[in-house]
Scaffold this active site. Structure first.
Site, PDB file in Angstrom:
ATOM      1  N   GLY A  55       0.840  -1.204   0.000  1.00  0.00           N
ATOM      2  CA  GLY A  55       0.000   0.000   0.000  1.00  0.00           C
ATOM      3  C   GLY A  55       0.864   1.239   0.000  1.00  0.00           C
ATOM      4  O   GLY A  55       2.079   1.153   0.271  1.00  0.00           O
ATOM      5  N   CYS A  82       5.388  -6.022   1.372  1.00  0.00           N
ATOM      6  CA  CYS A  82       5.742  -4.598   1.311  1.00  0.00           C
ATOM      7  C   CYS A  82       5.138  -3.831   2.509  1.00  0.00           C
ATOM      8  O   CYS A  82       5.574  -4.057   3.634  1.00  0.00           O
ATOM      9  CB  CYS A  82       5.322  -4.019  -0.036  1.00  0.00           C
ATOM     10  SG  CYS A  82       6.101  -2.450  -0.373  1.00  0.00           S
ATOM     11  N   TYR A  83       4.095  -3.017   2.312  1.00  0.00           N
ATOM     12  CA  TYR A  83       3.512  -2.329   3.462  1.00  0.00           C
ATOM     13  C   TYR A  83       3.064  -3.361   4.511  1.00  0.00           C
ATOM     14  O   TYR A  83       3.223  -3.150   5.721  1.00  0.00           O
ATOM     15  CB  TYR A  83       2.327  -1.458   3.030  1.00  0.00           C
ATOM     16  CG  TYR A  83       1.635  -0.763   4.193  1.00  0.00           C
ATOM     17  CD1 TYR A  83       2.119   0.444   4.693  1.00  0.00           C
ATOM     18  CD2 TYR A  83       0.522  -1.337   4.817  1.00  0.00           C
ATOM     19  CE1 TYR A  83       1.510   1.065   5.771  1.00  0.00           C
ATOM     20  CE2 TYR A  83      -0.092  -0.721   5.900  1.00  0.00           C
ATOM     21  CZ  TYR A  83       0.405   0.479   6.375  1.00  0.00           C
ATOM     22  OH  TYR A  83      -0.194   1.090   7.447  1.00  0.00           O
ATOM     23  N   HIS A 174       7.642  -7.624  -4.178  1.00  0.00           N
ATOM     24  CA  HIS A 174       6.290  -7.999  -4.620  1.00  0.00           C
ATOM     25  C   HIS A 174       6.304  -9.333  -5.377  1.00  0.00           C
ATOM     26  O   HIS A 174       6.590  -9.353  -6.579  1.00  0.00           O
ATOM     27  CB  HIS A 174       5.719  -6.898  -5.517  1.00  0.00           C
ATOM     28  CG  HIS A 174       5.345  -5.670  -4.759  1.00  0.00           C
ATOM     29  ND1 HIS A 174       4.093  -5.482  -4.214  1.00  0.00           N
ATOM     30  CD2 HIS A 174       6.066  -4.580  -4.424  1.00  0.00           C
ATOM     31  CE1 HIS A 174       4.049  -4.333  -3.590  1.00  0.00           C
ATOM     32  NE2 HIS A 174       5.233  -3.749  -3.689  1.00  0.00           N
ATOM     33  N   GLU A 176       3.818 -10.927  -6.385  1.00  0.00           N
ATOM     34  CA  GLU A 176       2.690 -10.992  -7.329  1.00  0.00           C
ATOM     35  C   GLU A 176       3.017 -10.385  -8.691  1.00  0.00           C
ATOM     36  O   GLU A 176       2.322 -10.613  -9.677  1.00  0.00           O
ATOM     37  CB  GLU A 176       1.450 -10.302  -6.732  1.00  0.00           C
ATOM     38  CG  GLU A 176       1.521  -8.780  -6.587  1.00  0.00           C
ATOM     39  CD  GLU A 176       2.234  -8.320  -5.314  1.00  0.00           C
ATOM     40  OE1 GLU A 176       3.091  -9.067  -4.790  1.00  0.00           O
ATOM     41  OE2 GLU A 176       1.956  -7.197  -4.855  1.00  0.00           O
ATOM     42  N   SER A 228     -25.163  -3.511 -22.187  1.00  0.00           N
ATOM     43  CA  SER A 228     -24.268  -2.636 -22.952  1.00  0.00           C
ATOM     44  C   SER A 228     -23.730  -3.310 -24.204  1.00  0.00           C
ATOM     45  O   SER A 228     -23.208  -2.650 -25.090  1.00  0.00           O
ATOM     46  CB  SER A 228     -23.083  -2.223 -22.075  1.00  0.00           C
ATOM     47  OG  SER A 228     -22.215  -3.334 -21.930  1.00  0.00           O
ATOM     48  N   GLY A 229     -23.852  -4.632 -24.264  1.00  0.00           N
ATOM     49  CA  GLY A 229     -23.299  -5.339 -25.415  1.00  0.00           C
ATOM     50  C   GLY A 229     -21.870  -5.807 -25.181  1.00  0.00           C
ATOM     51  O   GLY A 229     -21.304  -6.516 -25.999  1.00  0.00           O
ATOM     52  N   GLY A 230     -21.276  -5.407 -24.070  1.00  0.00           N
ATOM     53  CA  GLY A 230     -19.918  -5.845 -23.730  1.00  0.00           C
ATOM     54  C   GLY A 230     -19.962  -7.267 -23.175  1.00  0.00           C
ATOM     55  O   GLY A 230     -21.031  -7.814 -22.901  1.00  0.00           O
ATOM     56  N   ASP A 232     -19.194  -8.544 -20.262  1.00  0.00           N
ATOM     57  CA  ASP A 232     -19.747  -8.756 -18.916  1.00  0.00           C
ATOM     58  C   ASP A 232     -21.281  -8.785 -18.949  1.00  0.00           C
ATOM     59  O   ASP A 232     -21.915  -9.646 -18.348  1.00  0.00           O
ATOM     60  CB  ASP A 232     -19.280  -7.662 -17.943  1.00  0.00           C
ATOM     61  CG  ASP A 232     -17.772  -7.537 -17.899  1.00  0.00           C
ATOM     62  OD1 ASP A 232     -17.100  -8.515 -18.270  1.00  0.00           O
ATOM     63  OD2 ASP A 232     -17.267  -6.469 -17.515  1.00  0.00           O
ATOM     64  N   LYS A 376     -12.078 -10.474 -15.167  1.00  0.00           N
ATOM     65  CA  LYS A 376     -12.445 -10.405 -16.591  1.00  0.00           C
ATOM     66  C   LYS A 376     -12.088 -11.684 -17.360  1.00  0.00           C
ATOM     67  O   LYS A 376     -12.901 -12.204 -18.115  1.00  0.00           O
ATOM     68  CB  LYS A 376     -11.699  -9.208 -17.193  1.00  0.00           C
ATOM     69  CG  LYS A 376     -12.078  -8.873 -18.604  1.00  0.00           C
ATOM     70  CD  LYS A 376     -13.370  -8.123 -18.601  1.00  0.00           C
ATOM     71  CE  LYS A 376     -13.593  -7.190 -19.720  1.00  0.00           C
ATOM     72  NZ  LYS A 376     -14.757  -6.350 -19.407  1.00  0.00           N
TER      73      LYS A 376
END
Ligand code: XMP
Length: 520
Positions: A55, A82-83, A174, A176, A228-230, A232, A376
């Protein structure tokens, strides 16, 4: 079946969600929550391990995000990053100071020799020296005697430590981030060797569970969905439609800021899928509301507000509506929870109009968000399993305010016409040359700047347009795409020759950060 869970307490790092993504890739469920979750709430989730993320704060700041020391008494393995590492050290009485230099980028981790390797399961199977990714400006100067240093770099003497008797580990770098050479192995060691998780998180079970739950919840009532057509909203509609058929009512608002033929495409696909859809033509309405507006945030807010008001009016025309469905995915959930006013750890950069909050009337409806735990690429994976067309699954994202935020400054009909034509040429060429699927998002921005040119011996004085093409894993950070000069030349030639109103194209070569993907 009960899923093993790794809980990630988020302290606002731009990489926090990637931790969850990496762990889910192992087939283990991981959830990100705000750092201020209570101990009883943590216990109720029965995690097999806890990760404290990085963070931007310093532990010694007045309002730094802290956690209760009781977390160390739960007998649940903990990994601080890290943090998160500095916080563990701080809570055990260690000393943290601002380091002389901010350390950012590649470093070499040297694993400290321990007499018994079993004492350091975190680095099991990792070479003594490996590349890690650092990003910090505070440094641990000394740690409590309860800990043992297990790794260092040339500039950071305490780059990793572990508790002598408990399963508490911490790293300054990190794991990740892809640039950390053995990051995946470190997470695997934590998840499987230290937390002893089993792999029992599978996307396959997800769809049927979602369909069964929706069937049970909705029964004979109706559901509305802002479509929306996307990808998702398409996968959301598909799952709900499978559960309750035409009790699902999709509402598609044509703001006038859509890509060429978008409305027709959406209408065609919905017919093919048998979705019941209302298409609302609100082009003139939106255009008049943006008359004279230049400021990007005001534009976004006006569009968000009008969108919701039209959506609400339309939904009131449908009887027996008791549920509102949304194509919310996990990154939206993370963004809006961490962005909550109380815990504003990350800066708010833009108001995304689909996460802007609902009016009271719509809030009375019960929410259905079948994808809200998925990233996603997991949504795409499900879409693939469901057999949805590739052209939907791999579409580039398109922002809610659409072309209006790609026309810098004032929006009018003529500019929309110009931009639509230019974007359409770009998309055609990306697809013709098989570049579309190798880039994450590509579009054109129309500037309120004109330049002089020459065409057929005649002077022209037209708009400058910007080509923006990016590659990204998660849209939170991005790099500009390294397209070939030949391809860039082809796009530029076609747009200049075929679109009246643009006589110069420039290529945006900035990354995010420091820029954003869209210009407004
Ligand atoms: P930025 O410009 O913030 O964009 O780097 C990151 C991603 O978000 C998309 N974007 C939006 N998506 N509603 C959306 O649904 C919005 O208001 C919005 N604004 C930006 C952008 O296209 C990119 O994919």
């Amino acid at each position: 079946m009960k899923k093993d869970l790794i809980l990630i307490l988020d302290f606002g790092s731009q990489y926090s969600h990637i931790i969850a993504r990496r762990i889910r890739d192992f087939g283990v469920y991981a959830l990100l929550c705000c750092y201020d979750i209570s101990i009883s709430h943590i216990l109720s989730k029965k995690p097999k391990g806890i990760i404290l993320s990085g963070g931007p704060s310093s532990v010694y700041d007045n309002n730094s995000p802290l956690i209760s020391k009781n977390i160390f008494q739960l007998n649940i393995p903990i990994l601080g990053i890290c943090y998160g590492m500095q916080l563990i050290s701080f809570l055990f009485g260690g000393k943290i100071e601002k380091s002389k230099y901010k350390e950012y980028g590649k470093s070499f981790l040297i694993i400290n020799h321990l007499n018994n390797i079993n004492k350091n399961l975190l680095f099991y199977g990792i070479p003594k020296k490996s590349i890690v990714w650092m990003s910090h400006f505070d440094e641990i100067k000394n740690i409590s005697k309860e800990f043992q240093i297990i790794g260092h770099t040339s500039s950071c003497p305490i780059a990793a430590f572990k508790h002598k008797n408990k399963d508490i580990y911490a790293v300054q770098f990190h794991p990740e981030v892809k640039n950390t050479e053995f990051g995946i192995s470190i997470f695997k060691n934590f998840v499987f060797h230290i937390c002893k998780c089993n792999t029992n998180w599978k996307l396959d079970n997800f769809v049927q569970n979602a369909i069964d739950n929706i069937k049970k919840r909705v029964s004979k009532k109706k559901v509305i969905l802002g479509f929306s057509g996307g990808v998702d909203s398409f996968v959301t509609a598909y799952i709900i439609h499978k559960a309750i058929g035409n009790s699902l009512n999709c509402i598609f608002v044509d703001t006038g800021f859509l890509l060429e033929k978008e409305k027709e495409k959406v209408s065609f696909l919905c017919k093919k899928m048998n979705f019941s859809i209302r298409i609302i033509d609100a082009k003139n309405h939106f255009l008049s509301k943006l008359d004279g507006i230049i400021d990007p945030e005001i534009k976004r807010k006006i569009i968000g507000k009008e969108f919701i008001s039209i959506f609400q009016k339309e939904s009131e025309k449908i009887k027996d509506v008791e549920f509102l469905a949304q194509g919310t995915i996990y990154s939206d959930v993370i963004e809006s929870s961490i962005f909550s006013k109380k815990n504003r750890l990350r800066e708010s950069i833009k108001s995304h109009h689909n996460v802007g909050g609902l009016p009271k009337k719509l809030m009375k409806l019960k929410l259905i968000e079948p994808l809200k735990e998925l990233f996603k690429d997991e949504v795409r994976e499900i879409g693939k399993k469901l057999g949805l067309p590739k052209e939907i699954l791999y579409r580039h994202p398109f922002p809610g305010p659409g072309l209006s935020i790609r026309i810098i400054g004032e929006v009018n009909e003529k500019k929309i016409f110009i931009l639509k034509k230019a974007e359409s040429i770009l998309l055609q060429e990306l697809k013709n040359d098989n570049v579309y699927n190798n880039v994450s998002q590509a579009f054109i921005i129309l500037l309120p700047v004109k330049s002089v040119g020459i065409m057929g011996d005649k002077r022209t004085y037209e708009h400058v347009a910007v080509l923006r093409v990016t590659n990204t894993e998660d849209f939170m950070t991005a790099t500009f795409s390294h397209l070939s000069y030949d391809f860039l030349e082809k796009i530029s030639n076609r747009i200049i020759n075929e679109v009246d109103g643009i006589n110069r194209i420039v290529y945006d070569i900035t990354s995010k950060p420091p820029s954003t993907i869209e210009w407004e």
